[in-house]
Scaffold this active site. Structure first.
Site, PDB file in Angstrom:
ATOM      1  N   LYS A  22       0.830  -1.212   0.000  1.00  0.00           N
ATOM      2  CA  LYS A  22       0.000   0.000   0.000  1.00  0.00           C
ATOM      3  C   LYS A  22       0.863   1.261   0.000  1.00  0.00           C
ATOM      4  CE  LYS A  22      -1.332   1.794   3.898  1.00  0.00           C
ATOM      5  NZ  LYS A  22      -1.510   3.046   4.618  1.00  0.00           N
ATOM      6  N   ASN A  23       1.842   1.293   0.916  1.00  0.00           N
ATOM      7  CA  ASN A  23       2.587   2.543   1.091  1.00  0.00           C
ATOM      8  C   ASN A  23       3.559   2.825  -0.045  1.00  0.00           C
ATOM      9  OD1 ASN A  23       1.148   3.205   3.310  1.00  0.00           O
ATOM     10  ND2 ASN A  23       2.697   2.574   4.811  1.00  0.00           N
ATOM     11  N   ARG A  96      -3.912  11.230   4.450  1.00  0.00           N
ATOM     12  CA  ARG A  96      -2.887  12.266   4.505  1.00  0.00           C
ATOM     13  C   ARG A  96      -1.823  12.090   3.426  1.00  0.00           C
ATOM     14  NH1 ARG A  96      -1.460  13.775   9.203  1.00  0.00           N
ATOM     15  NH2 ARG A  96       0.574  14.453   8.507  1.00  0.00           N
ATOM     16  N   CYS A 120      -3.514  13.397  13.194  1.00  0.00           N
ATOM     17  CA  CYS A 120      -4.309  12.180  13.074  1.00  0.00           C
ATOM     18  C   CYS A 120      -4.202  11.394  14.366  1.00  0.00           C
ATOM     19  CB  CYS A 120      -3.916  11.369  11.849  1.00  0.00           C
ATOM     20  SG  CYS A 120      -2.504  10.330  12.049  1.00  0.00           S
ATOM     21  N   ARG A 125       1.883  14.662  13.513  1.00  0.00           N
ATOM     22  CA  ARG A 125       2.334  14.469  12.137  1.00  0.00           C
ATOM     23  C   ARG A 125       2.402  15.759  11.312  1.00  0.00           C
ATOM     24  NH1 ARG A 125      -0.228   9.038   9.809  1.00  0.00           N
ATOM     25  NH2 ARG A 125       1.626   9.089   8.517  1.00  0.00           N
ATOM     26  N   PRO A 126       3.269  16.685  11.726  1.00  0.00           N
ATOM     27  CA  PRO A 126       3.429  17.906  10.924  1.00  0.00           C
ATOM     28  C   PRO A 126       4.061  17.595   9.561  1.00  0.00           C
ATOM     29  CG  PRO A 126       5.020  17.837  12.726  1.00  0.00           C
ATOM     30  CD  PRO A 126       4.154  16.632  12.881  1.00  0.00           C
ATOM     31  N   VAL A 127       4.035  18.576   8.667  1.00  0.00           N
ATOM     32  CA  VAL A 127       4.642  18.392   7.340  1.00  0.00           C
ATOM     33  C   VAL A 127       5.731  19.439   7.104  1.00  0.00           C
ATOM     34  CG1 VAL A 127       2.721  17.193   6.214  1.00  0.00           C
ATOM     35  CG2 VAL A 127       2.714  19.689   6.312  1.00  0.00           C
ATOM     36  N   ASP A 128       6.319  19.935   8.211  1.00  0.00           N
ATOM     37  CA  ASP A 128       7.336  20.985   8.089  1.00  0.00           C
ATOM     38  C   ASP A 128       8.530  20.542   7.235  1.00  0.00           C
ATOM     39  OD1 ASP A 128       7.601  19.200  10.284  1.00  0.00           O
ATOM     40  OD2 ASP A 128       9.140  20.469  11.183  1.00  0.00           O
ATOM     41  N   LEU A 129       8.928  19.265   7.361  1.00  0.00           N
ATOM     42  CA  LEU A 129      10.097  18.813   6.574  1.00  0.00           C
ATOM     43  C   LEU A 129       9.776  18.773   5.078  1.00  0.00           C
ATOM     44  CD1 LEU A 129      11.677  15.889   8.658  1.00  0.00           C
ATOM     45  CD2 LEU A 129      11.919  18.341   8.914  1.00  0.00           C
ATOM     46  N   ASP A 310       4.790   0.304  12.029  1.00  0.00           N
ATOM     47  CA  ASP A 310       3.533  -0.244  11.502  1.00  0.00           C
ATOM     48  C   ASP A 310       3.317  -1.703  11.904  1.00  0.00           C
ATOM     49  OD1 ASP A 310       3.044   2.198  10.354  1.00  0.00           O
ATOM     50  OD2 ASP A 310       3.563   1.589   8.313  1.00  0.00           O
ATOM     51  N   ILE A 332       8.572   6.499  16.948  1.00  0.00           N
ATOM     52  CA  ILE A 332       8.253   7.244  15.720  1.00  0.00           C
ATOM     53  C   ILE A 332       7.048   8.161  15.921  1.00  0.00           C
ATOM     54  CG2 ILE A 332       7.728   7.065  13.240  1.00  0.00           C
ATOM     55  CD1 ILE A 332      10.425   5.807  13.886  1.00  0.00           C
ATOM     56  N   ARG A 402      -8.607  -0.011   4.516  1.00  0.00           N
ATOM     57  CA  ARG A 402      -7.694   0.947   3.898  1.00  0.00           C
ATOM     58  C   ARG A 402      -6.388   0.280   3.491  1.00  0.00           C
ATOM     59  NH1 ARG A 402      -7.604   6.653   6.739  1.00  0.00           N
ATOM     60  NH2 ARG A 402      -6.261   6.870   4.935  1.00  0.00           N
TER      61      ARG A 402
HETATM   62  C1  EPZ Z   1       4.873   6.717   6.540  1.00  0.00           C
HETATM   63  O1  EPZ Z   1       4.241   7.839   7.150  1.00  0.00           O
HETATM   64  C2  EPZ Z   1       3.815   5.636   6.447  1.00  0.00           C
HETATM   65  N1  EPZ Z   1       2.698   6.111   5.641  1.00  0.00           N
HETATM   66  C3  EPZ Z   1       3.323   5.253   7.826  1.00  0.00           C
HETATM   67  O2  EPZ Z   1       2.429   4.165   7.700  1.00  0.00           O
HETATM   68  C4  EPZ Z   1       4.537   4.796   8.660  1.00  0.00           C
HETATM   69  O3  EPZ Z   1       4.105   4.524   9.957  1.00  0.00           O
HETATM   70  C5  EPZ Z   1       5.604   5.887   8.676  1.00  0.00           C
HETATM   71  O4  EPZ Z   1       5.963   6.248   7.322  1.00  0.00           O
HETATM   72  C6  EPZ Z   1       6.874   5.481   9.405  1.00  0.00           C
HETATM   73  O5  EPZ Z   1       7.391   4.331   8.834  1.00  0.00           O
HETATM   74  C7  EPZ Z   1       2.780   6.092   4.319  1.00  0.00           C
HETATM   75  O6  EPZ Z   1       3.776   5.703   3.739  1.00  0.00           O
HETATM   76  C8  EPZ Z   1       1.558   6.535   3.583  1.00  0.00           C
HETATM   77  P1  EPZ Z   1       7.321   9.898   8.585  1.00  0.00           P
HETATM   78  P2  EPZ Z   1       4.964   9.251   7.118  1.00  0.00           P
HETATM   79  O7  EPZ Z   1       7.312  11.167   7.820  1.00  0.00           O
HETATM   80  O8  EPZ Z   1       5.721   9.381   5.866  1.00  0.00           O
HETATM   81  C9  EPZ Z   1       7.500  13.292  12.001  1.00  0.00           C
HETATM   82  C10 EPZ Z   1       0.372   3.021   7.939  1.00  0.00           C
HETATM   83  O9  EPZ Z   1      -0.245   2.508   8.894  1.00  0.00           O
HETATM   84  N2  EPZ Z   1       7.473  14.297  10.921  1.00  0.00           N
HETATM   85  O10 EPZ Z   1       8.460   8.970   8.401  1.00  0.00           O
HETATM   86  O11 EPZ Z   1       3.934  10.268   7.425  1.00  0.00           O
HETATM   87  C11 EPZ Z   1       6.212  12.490  12.094  1.00  0.00           C
HETATM   88  O12 EPZ Z   1       5.231  13.192  12.826  1.00  0.00           O
HETATM   89  C12 EPZ Z   1       1.041   4.371   8.091  1.00  0.00           C
HETATM   90  O13 EPZ Z   1       0.447   2.502   6.812  1.00  0.00           O
HETATM   91  C13 EPZ Z   1       7.639  15.634  11.239  1.00  0.00           C
HETATM   92  O14 EPZ Z   1       7.782  16.019  12.414  1.00  0.00           O
HETATM   93  O15 EPZ Z   1       5.951   9.101   8.344  1.00  0.00           O
HETATM   94  C14 EPZ Z   1       6.697  11.223  12.764  1.00  0.00           C
HETATM   95  O16 EPZ Z   1       6.778  11.426  14.137  1.00  0.00           O
HETATM   96  C15 EPZ Z   1       0.817   4.987   9.424  1.00  0.00           C
HETATM   97  N3  EPZ Z   1       7.646  16.548  10.220  1.00  0.00           N
HETATM   98  C16 EPZ Z   1       8.102  11.029  12.189  1.00  0.00           C
HETATM   99  O17 EPZ Z   1       8.479  12.312  11.676  1.00  0.00           O
HETATM  100  C17 EPZ Z   1       7.493  16.183   8.912  1.00  0.00           C
HETATM  101  O18 EPZ Z   1       7.489  17.070   8.034  1.00  0.00           O
HETATM  102  C18 EPZ Z   1       8.215  10.025  11.051  1.00  0.00           C
HETATM  103  O19 EPZ Z   1       7.166  10.244  10.128  1.00  0.00           O
HETATM  104  C19 EPZ Z   1       7.345  14.817   8.615  1.00  0.00           C
HETATM  105  C20 EPZ Z   1       7.344  13.882   9.622  1.00  0.00           C
END
Ligand code: EPZ
Length: 434
Positions: A22-23, A96, A120, A125-129, A310, A332, A402
Site C-alpha cells: 500500500k505505502n 494524509r 491524526c 504528524r506535521p509536514v514541516d520537513l 507499523d 516514531i 484501507r
Molecule cells: C509513513 O508515514 C507511512 N505512511 C506510515 O504508515 C509509517 O508509519 C511511517 O511512514 C513510518 O514508517 C505512508 O507511507 C503513507 P514519517 P509518514 O514522515 O511518511 C514526524 C500506515 O499505517 N514528521 O516517516 O507520514 C512524524 O510526525 C502508516 O500505513 C515531522 O515532524 O511518516 C513522525 O513522528 C501509518 N515533520 C516522524 O516524523 C514532517 O514534516 C516520522 O514520520 C514529517 C514527519
C-alpha cells in the site's frame, strides 16, 4: 459499518499470497502526475486508499484505469495534462498521503494549492520537513486558511537538503519534486525504507536519474521531462509481518509467498527470539509454532531497517500471551498505543508510560467487542482475536479496508474462523492515519 467477528482458537495451516505494498502503491500513483505518458503499475493492491487516491488524481486530470493483467491487478494512470492543481481539505483530510501530490504538481505545472493534512490519531504528524524541502528546491510557499500555496513559475532548482531526522514522507516528497528540478539535488539523512527504493526504481524507469535510494544519501540529477513506464509494486512488508504474527499467535504453520523476508528481517529475528520457527525461502517465509508458549521479547520501533512502527501493534498483540514481561518502545509516533486499552478489553495486562508499554503476558485472552482507531491497531485486535477464547468482534472495520486486501479471505483460507458482518456504508468518518 462493517464488523469482523473471529471465533478464537483455530490453528492456521496453509499459504497466503502477499499483496503489493500500500505505502509504495500510493506514492507510485502520485508519480504518474509527473508525466503525460501512461504509467502502468502491476502487482497493485486493491484497497480503499488506492481507490481514494485514484479519485483525487482523476480530479487533477489523470485517467485511472484499474484492470486485470497477466500477473493480477494492475492500474494504468495517464495525466495528459493537469486540469487542476488543487487538492482540497475534504480529500487530504481523509488520506494524509494525498499531501504528496503537492511536489509532483509543483514540478510539472509550476504551482499547486494543497490542503494541510492536519493531525491524526497516531500523532500530530506535521509536514514541516516536506515544506522546507520544497522551499530549498526554490518553491515559494505560503500558508493560509489551512492550505499550502506553492509556486515555482520558472521551475525548481536542485539543492542540498539535510533532513534533521528521518521522514519517509518527506524523503519521498523531495524525490517526487527534485526529479524535474534543474541540476543536482542531494538528500542527506534520507529514509531507507524499501518503499523509497521502489519509488526511485519506478522514477528511474520513467527517465529520472536517482542514485543511492535505500541509503541515507540520495542523489538526484534533474531531467527536463519524464516518460511512461511499467513497474511492479514491491510486496507489502507490513502485510507480510502481520500474517507472520497472526500465524505465531494462532499456532500452526503458514507459508507466506510472493514476498520478501529480508524486508522484515528485524521482526523475524524478534519472533525467533520469542520462540517462533522462522524459515525464509526464495518466495517469502514460513512461520511455525506448535503449541509451546512464547517468551516475552523487548522491541523498539525505529526507521528502516529497525523495527517498523507499523508492526508494533501486531507485535504487542503477540506479546499479550507470552511468558514474562515485554517492553515495547514507540519512538516514531507519540500516540501509537491506542490499541492497548482495546487489547486490555480482551484480558491483556498492559501498562503505558509515555512512549513505553509494559506487556505482562497472561495465560489466556477472552473474546469481547473491541474497536480501533487506525489501520494497524485494528489488525492487532484481529490477531489477538485469533487466540482469544470465544468470540471477538472488531468494530470500525473501514480502517482495515484501507490497508489490508481481503483480510478475512486470506486468514479464512488458512482455517481461521473469521467473518464479516455487513453494516451501513461508512465514508465520512475516515481518519487520515495512513
Ligand atoms: C509513513 O508515514 C507511512 N505512511 C506510515 O504508515 C509509517 O508509519 C511511517 O511512514 C513510518 O514508517 C505512508 O507511507 C503513507 P514519517 P509518514 O514522515 O511518511 C514526524 C500506515 O499505517 N514528521 O516517516 O507520514 C512524524 O510526525 C502508516 O500505513 C515531522 O515532524 O511518516 C513522525 O513522528 C501509518 N515533520 C516522524 O516524523 C514532517 O514534516 C516520522 O514520520 C514529517 C514527519
Amino acid at each position: 459499518m462493517d464488523r469482523i467477528v473471529i471465533e478464537g482458537g483455530a490453528r492456521l495451516e496453509g499459504e497466503i499470497a502477499i499483496s503489493g505494498a500500500k505505502n509504495s502503491a500510493i506514492k507510485l500513483m502520485a508519480a504518474s502526475l509527473l508525466t503525460s505518458e501512461p504509467l502502468r503499475l502491476t502487482n497493485m493492491p486493491r484497497l480503499a486508499d488506492t481507490r481514494f487516491l485514484g479519485k483525487l488524481l482523476t480530479r487533477l486530470g489523470a485517467e485511472v484505469e484499474e484492470r486485470d493483467g497477466p500477473d493480477g491487478a494492475e492500474t494504468v494512470l495517464q495525466t495528459s495534462e493537469i486540469i487542476s492543481a488543487i487538492a482540497p481539505y475534504d480529500l487530504v483530510r481523509q488520506m494524509r498521503a494525498s499531501f504528496n501530490v503537492l511536489g509532483p504538481l509543483l514540478a510539472r505545472s509550476g504551482q499547486a494549492k494543497v490542503s494541510l493534512p492536519g493531525g491524526c490519531t497516531i500523532g500530530a504528524r506535521p509536514v514541516d520537513l516536506h515544506l522546507s524541502a520544497l522551499r530549498a528546491l526554490g518553491a515559494d510557499i505560503d500558508l493560509h486558511e489551512g492550505y499550502v500555496y506553492a509556486q515555482a513559475p520558472r521551475g525548481l532548482i536542485g539543492a542540498e537538503i539535510a533532513f534533521p531526522f528521518v521522514s519517509v514522507g518527506a524523503t519521498e516528497h523531495a524525490m517526487l519534486a527534485a526529479v524535474l528540478a534543474e541540476g543536482e539535488t542531494v538528500l542527506r539523512n534520507a529514509a531507507c525504507e524499501p518503499e523509497i527504493v521502489d519509488l526511485a526504481d519506478c522514477l528511474n524507469k520513467m527517465g529520472a536519474r536517482i542514485s543511492g535510494a535505500g541509503m541515507d544519501v540520495i542523489r538526484i540529477q534533474g531531467v527536463s521531462r519524464l516518460g511512461g513506464a511499467t513497474h511492479a509494486v514491491i510486496p507489502d512488508r507490513i502485510e507480510t509481518g502481520t500474517f507472520a504474527l497472526a500465524a505465531a499467535m494462532a499456532g500452526g504453520e503458514v507459508r507466506l509467498t510472493r514476498t520478501r523476508s529480508d524486508f522484515i528481517a528485524n521482526l523475524l529475528d524478534k519472533m525467533e527470539e520469542a520462540g517462533v520457527e522462522v524459515t525464509p525461502h526464495n518466495d517469502g517465509v514460513t512461520i511455525k509454532r506448535n503449541g509451546q508458549r512464547l517468551k516475552a521479547v523487548t522491541i523498539e520501533t525505529d526507521p528502516y531497517p529497525g523495527f517498523a512502527t507499523d508492526l508494533q501493534a501486531q507485535f504487542m498483540a503477540l506479546m499479550t500471551l507470552a511468558d514474562g514481561e515485554s517492553v515495547i518502545r514507540e519512538t516514531i509516533f507519540e500516540n501509537r498505543f491506542m490499541h492497548a486499552p482495546e487489547l486490555a478489553r480482551l484480558g491483556a495486562d498492559i501498562a503505558i508510560q509515555g512512549g513505553e508499554a509494559r506487556v505482562r503476558g497472561v495465560s489466556s485472552l477472552n473474546g469481547a467487542q473491541v474497536m480501533a482507531t487506525d489501520l494497524r491497531a485494528s489488525v492487532s485486535l484481529v490477531i489477538a482475536g485469533l487466540a482469544a477464547q470465544g468470540e471477538t468482534e472488531v468494530g470500525r472495520v473501514y480502517h482495515l479496508d484501507r490497508g489490508f486486501e481481503r483480510l478475512e479471505a486470506k486468514l479464512g483460507a488458512c482455517g481461521a474462523k473469521i467473518r464479516r458482518l455487513k453494516g451501513a456504508e461508512m465514508i465520512e468518518d475516515l481518519t487520515a492515519d495512513a
